[in-house]
Design a protein around this motif. Structure first.
Motif, PDB file in Angstrom:
ATOM      1  N   ARG A   1      -6.411  49.593 -25.023  1.00  0.00           N
ATOM      2  CA  ARG A   1      -6.256  50.992 -24.241  1.00  0.00           C
ATOM      3  C   ARG A   1      -5.151  51.700 -25.283  1.00  0.00           C
ATOM      4  N   GLY A   2      -3.619  51.343 -26.064  1.00  0.00           N
ATOM      5  CA  GLY A   2      -2.744  52.053 -26.283  1.00  0.00           C
ATOM      6  C   GLY A   2      -3.334  52.101 -27.864  1.00  0.00           C
ATOM      7  N   ILE A   3      -3.998  50.637 -28.110  1.00  0.00           N
ATOM      8  CA  ILE A   3      -4.273  51.294 -30.293  1.00  0.00           C
ATOM      9  C   ILE A   3      -5.306  50.530 -30.621  1.00  0.00           C
ATOM     10  N   MET A   4      -6.075  50.091 -29.833  1.00  0.00           N
ATOM     11  CA  MET A   4      -7.511  49.376 -30.189  1.00  0.00           C
ATOM     12  C   MET A   4      -8.596  51.105 -30.138  1.00  0.00           C
ATOM     13  N   ASN A   5      -8.642  51.372 -28.904  1.00  0.00           N
ATOM     14  CA  ASN A   5      -9.425  52.340 -28.352  1.00  0.00           C
ATOM     15  C   ASN A   5      -9.162  53.391 -29.187  1.00  0.00           C
TER      16      ASN A   5
ATOM     17  N   ILE B   1      -7.603  51.099 -40.126  1.00  0.00           N
ATOM     18  CA  ILE B   1      -6.999  49.837 -40.210  1.00  0.00           C
ATOM     19  C   ILE B   1      -6.015  49.496 -39.107  1.00  0.00           C
ATOM     20  N   ALA B   2      -5.639  50.527 -38.308  1.00  0.00           N
ATOM     21  CA  ALA B   2      -5.427  50.564 -37.327  1.00  0.00           C
ATOM     22  C   ALA B   2      -6.265  49.351 -36.049  1.00  0.00           C
ATOM     23  N   TRP B   3      -7.325  49.977 -36.475  1.00  0.00           N
ATOM     24  CA  TRP B   3      -8.280  49.125 -35.692  1.00  0.00           C
ATOM     25  C   TRP B   3      -9.016  48.275 -35.881  1.00  0.00           C
TER      26      TRP B   3
END
Length: 150
Positions: free
Chosen positions: A60-64, A22-24
């Motif tokens: 960098r902070g969420i997707m990776n 979900i975050a991705w």
């Protein structure tokens, strides 16, 4: 080595996998939209520079981290005995969708580097079309996992 112990962690693993996905997905939906707006901003403007910061933080902070977590928890689910019926075909479709999401993620990452260098290789229209890719992949994956059509 027996992986039977993973069965006891199944509800936690599945929950953490879903949260990661979900975050991705949130990032995969939002970053192309930022690129639409970035494409229309004037190169070197304060707005363009703000988009660069927003894009970097999102990627960098969420997707990776979310992508890495989704892969780790997904792999753990696959290794859990009894979760995947390897004779069924649905998991091929899910894996194709998941690999597509990963490739799309990397495409967005390369595009961020272009925006950072003030290179705009694609139009606003291109990024509007790319904004639909995660939706198509999401529909494919959900249908494969829930409906298991084959």
């Amino acid at each position: 080595m027996s992986l039977d112990f993973l069965a006891g962690f199944y509800p936690w693993t599945k929950s953490l996998h879903l949260v990661s996905v979900i975050a991705w997905m949130a990032g995969l939906f939002y970053l192309p939209r930022l690129y639409v707006y970035h494409t229309t901003s004037e190169t070197g403007s304060a707005q363009s520079e703000l988009f660069k910061v927003m894009e970097r933080r999102l990627l960098r902070g969420i997707m990776n981290p979310a992508m890495v977590a989704a892969w780790i928890f997904g792999a753990t689910l696959v290794l859990t005995p009894g979760v995947v019926d390897w004779s069924a075909g649905w998991w091929h479709g899910k894996m194709a969708g998941f690999l597509g999401m990963t490739l799309f993620h990397h495409h967005l990452g390369y595009a961020r580097k272009d925006f950072l260098a003030d290179r705009r290789r694609h139009s606003e229209r291109y990024w509007r079309a790319m904004n639909e890719v995660p939706t198509v992949l999401l529909v494919l994956i959900v249908i494969m996992v829930i409906v298991k059509p084959f």
